[in-house]
Design a protein around this motif. Structure first.
Motif, mmCIF file in Angstrom:
data_model
loop_
_atom_site.group_PDB
_atom_site.id
_atom_site.type_symbol
_atom_site.label_atom_id
_atom_site.label_comp_id
_atom_site.label_asym_id
_atom_site.label_seq_id
_atom_site.Cartn_x
_atom_site.Cartn_y
_atom_site.Cartn_z
ATOM 1 N N UNK A 249 -55.216 44.192 4.636
ATOM 2 C CA UNK A 249 -55.829 43.595 3.452
ATOM 3 C C UNK A 249 -54.764 43.141 2.456
ATOM 4 N N UNK A 250 -53.727 43.935 2.321
ATOM 5 C CA UNK A 250 -52.637 43.567 1.416
ATOM 6 C C UNK A 250 -51.954 42.285 1.887
ATOM 7 N N UNK A 251 -51.796 42.131 3.190
ATOM 8 C CA UNK A 251 -51.195 40.909 3.725
ATOM 9 C C UNK A 251 -52.089 39.696 3.456
ATOM 10 N N UNK A 252 -53.397 39.854 3.622
ATOM 11 C CA UNK A 252 -54.322 38.756 3.321
ATOM 12 C C UNK A 252 -54.302 38.408 1.835
ATOM 13 N N UNK A 253 -54.218 39.418 0.994
ATOM 14 C CA UNK A 253 -54.151 39.175 -0.445
ATOM 15 C C UNK A 253 -52.878 38.429 -0.814
ATOM 16 N N UNK A 254 -51.756 38.777 -0.189
ATOM 17 C CA UNK A 254 -50.494 38.086 -0.466
ATOM 18 C C UNK A 254 -50.570 36.618 -0.045
ATOM 19 N N UNK A 255 -51.208 36.339 1.098
ATOM 20 C CA UNK A 255 -51.358 34.951 1.523
ATOM 21 C C UNK A 255 -52.244 34.163 0.572
ATOM 22 N N UNK A 256 -53.282 34.794 0.058
ATOM 23 C CA UNK A 256 -54.149 34.119 -0.914
ATOM 24 C C UNK A 256 -53.398 33.832 -2.205
ATOM 25 N N UNK A 257 -52.613 34.795 -2.668
ATOM 26 C CA UNK A 257 -51.777 34.570 -3.862
ATOM 27 C C UNK A 257 -50.819 33.399 -3.630
ATOM 28 N N UNK A 258 -50.230 33.347 -2.451
ATOM 29 C CA UNK A 258 -49.272 32.278 -2.152
ATOM 30 C C UNK A 258 -49.961 30.910 -2.151
ATOM 31 N N UNK A 259 -51.185 30.822 -1.635
ATOM 32 C CA UNK A 259 -51.907 29.553 -1.643
ATOM 33 C C UNK A 259 -52.225 29.104 -3.069
ATOM 34 N N UNK A 260 -52.671 30.031 -3.898
ATOM 35 C CA UNK A 260 -52.970 29.689 -5.295
ATOM 36 C C UNK A 260 -51.705 29.241 -6.007
ATOM 37 N N UNK A 261 -50.629 29.962 -5.795
ATOM 38 C CA UNK A 261 -49.371 29.614 -6.446
ATOM 39 C C UNK A 261 -48.860 28.254 -5.971
ATOM 40 N N UNK A 262 -48.995 27.982 -4.686
ATOM 41 C CA UNK A 262 -48.544 26.694 -4.167
ATOM 42 C C UNK A 262 -49.351 25.526 -4.699
ATOM 43 N N UNK A 263 -50.667 25.681 -4.790
ATOM 44 C CA UNK A 263 -51.505 24.603 -5.324
ATOM 45 C C UNK A 263 -51.182 24.343 -6.787
ATOM 46 N N UNK A 264 -51.008 25.404 -7.555
ATOM 47 C CA UNK A 264 -50.700 25.224 -8.978
ATOM 48 C C UNK A 264 -49.320 24.596 -9.168
ATOM 49 N N UNK A 265 -48.340 25.030 -8.383
ATOM 50 C CA UNK A 265 -47.005 24.451 -8.494
ATOM 51 C C UNK A 265 -47.003 22.982 -8.106
ATOM 52 N N UNK A 266 -47.733 22.639 -7.047
ATOM 53 C CA UNK A 266 -47.799 21.245 -6.632
ATOM 54 C C UNK A 266 -48.465 20.379 -7.698
ATOM 55 N N UNK A 267 -49.519 20.912 -8.338
ATOM 56 C CA UNK A 267 -50.175 20.151 -9.413
ATOM 57 C C UNK A 267 -49.219 19.921 -10.580
ATOM 58 N N UNK A 268 -48.447 20.933 -10.942
ATOM 59 C CA UNK A 268 -47.487 20.772 -12.048
ATOM 60 C C UNK A 268 -46.450 19.704 -11.722
ATOM 61 N N UNK A 269 -45.970 19.675 -10.482
ATOM 62 C CA UNK A 269 -44.973 18.676 -10.104
ATOM 63 C C UNK A 269 -45.578 17.275 -10.075
ATOM 64 N N UNK A 270 -46.761 17.131 -9.465
ATOM 65 C CA UNK A 270 -47.380 15.813 -9.376
ATOM 66 C C UNK A 270 -47.751 15.283 -10.757
ATOM 67 N N UNK A 271 -48.294 16.150 -11.610
ATOM 68 C CA UNK A 271 -48.705 15.720 -12.947
ATOM 69 C C UNK A 271 -47.501 15.360 -13.807
ATOM 70 N N UNK A 272 -46.457 16.170 -13.768
ATOM 71 C CA UNK A 272 -45.269 15.862 -14.564
ATOM 72 C C UNK A 272 -44.624 14.557 -14.104
ATOM 73 N N UNK A 273 -44.680 14.266 -12.798
ATOM 74 C CA UNK A 273 -44.134 12.998 -12.304
ATOM 75 C C UNK A 273 -44.936 11.814 -12.835
#
Length: 417
Positions: A249-273
């Motif tokens: 369960x901890x591994x699944x939670x870490x993967x979910x955190x990584x997906x959320x973090x990746x989507x938010x980081x990508x939005x920040x980069x695309x929007x700032x560009x």
């Protein structure tokens, strides 16, 4: 991501750009060697930190002189002694510079702690903070990076390297869950956009940002991933800490955190560009996010009000990526101007009248003086742009004049004639 050398507008300048890759070891043996190297870095970090804590503890309970602050030189000498000592043959089988460089980060952490800029360095536990750094002589060829004493591992990134002419200066490997990633820092020559007089205002809100051009850029919907994250958190709270089910369960939670973090980081980069391409100068509010997200619990003598609603709002603000967007604009835009955010969302852009009644709802702006109606966030972005123009004009670098705002009777802000 900092520019090393400044250059006038319209000319190239040397800068550092970071590119993140997925690492594919290729074989189980290479994956084991990567884990072994990262484990050695963790071991050396904890060894040096324990040694330093013991020295400070001895000074605290004695009348001896205060030990000097650790530096990379002193920690490096101690590491050389450790590496050559009896029983450390396994440490000599690993690359010297990569393992020793973890002490450079610890020395920087101690220096920041003594200056009051960061917290005291902490020990690293097993299973977290797994990684290492190749400090110099980064060799990348045909999509493969050479790791000393391990061999070449493949780098993969959708779209490839955006800086093919850049010179790799440093590579940072990090393991997230069961996957390895590598961030390569390239020295590149960037072309600084000339100041053409264009200015855009940006109003950051929960889950979106509005531009003075009328465009509203919304963060992708993360409700399903957030619900999945909460479900895994509740499941972990019910499971035994030493059970295998909790580890899964901890591994699944870490993967979910990584997906959320990746989507938010990508939005920040695309929007700032998109914002940086829209105008040379970007005007944003100088927000005190730490104060805005302060807890409303209050004290035992004076309890707070609407604590639950304020906690939900705080989580939404922190999940909107305000800092990431501002950080990206600092190096992507030609110039960033920060203005005072006071009453920017309550002031009418057309007549300058400011009153809290101008906001009948979260998204609607209706001026009580002139009847002007607009989207509340777009109206605030236009006020931010106006204040940015006024600040540029006051500094003597403005390209156009901003109409001044003066205090009038009635408690509002009105535009001067």
């Amino acid at each position: 991501m900092l520019i090393h050398m400044s250059a006038p507008s319209g000319q190239s300048a040397a800068a550092i750009r970071a590119v993140r890759y997925r690492v594919l070891p290729g074989t189980a043996a290479k994956a084991h060697q990567l884990n072994r190297l990262a484990g050695a870095c963790r071991y050396v970090w904890n060894w040096a930190l324990g040694r330093q804590n013991a020295a400070w503890l001895g000074w605290w309970f004695s009348s001896a002189r205060r030990p000097p602050a650790p530096t990379f030189f002193t920690l490096g000498k101690a590491f050389t002694t450790l590496r050559n000592s009896r029983g450390r043959e396994w440490l000599r089988e690993l690359p010297f510079a990569e393992v020793r460089y973890t002490l450079k980060r610890q020395a920087d952490a101690w220096q920041g702690f003594f200056k009051g800029q960061r917290a005291r360095p902490k020990f690293k536990g097993r299973g977290c903070c797994m990684g290492f750094t190749i400090p110099g002589k980064v060799r990348i060829r045909n999509g493969f990076i050479a790791v000393p004493k391990i061999g070449e591992v493949r780098l993969r990134r959708r779209g490839g390297n955006p800086w093919p002419g850049g010179k790799p200066k440093q590579a940072v490997f990090k393991r997230e869950g069961s996957k390895w990633f590598c961030t390569v820092f390239y020295e590149v020559a960037i072309y600084r956009r000339s100041d053409d007089g264009t200015v855009v205002g940006v109003d950051r809100n929960v889950g979106q940002c509005a531009l003075s051009t009328g465009e509203i850029i919304r963060l992708p919907d993360l409700s399903r991933l957030e619900a999945r994250k909460r479900r895994y958190q509740r499941r972990m709270a019910r499971q035994a800490k030493t059970s295998g089910r909790r580890k899964r369960t901890k591994s699944k939670l870490a993967r979910t955190h990584a997906r959320i973090r990746g989507i938010r980081s990508n939005w920040c980069h695309q929007t700032s560009k998109r914002i940086a391409d829209a105008a040379h100068t970007v005007a944003i509010e100088d927000l005190n996010t730490k104060g805005m997200t302060k807890s409303a619990k209050g004290t035992e003598e004076e309890a707070g009000k609407n604590v639950k609603a304020k906690a939900v709002l705080n989580r939404k603000i922190l999940a909107s990526g305000w800092y990431g967007l501002e950080r990206n604009l600092d190096y992507k835009a030609g110039k960033v101007v920060r203005i005072n955010p006071a009453r920017t969302s309550q002031t009418c852009h057309e007549c300058g009248f400011a009153d809290s009644a101008n906001r009948p709802s979260q998204s609607t702006f209706r001026c009580q003086a002139c009847g002007h109606e607009a989207n509340a966030d777009v109206n605030a972005a236009r006020n931010i742009r106006r204040q940015g123009l006024a600040q540029l004009d006051g500094e003597g670098r403005g390209c156009c004049k901003a109409r001044p705002m003066t205090r009038q009777t009635g408690g509002g802000l009105r535009q001067a004639a």
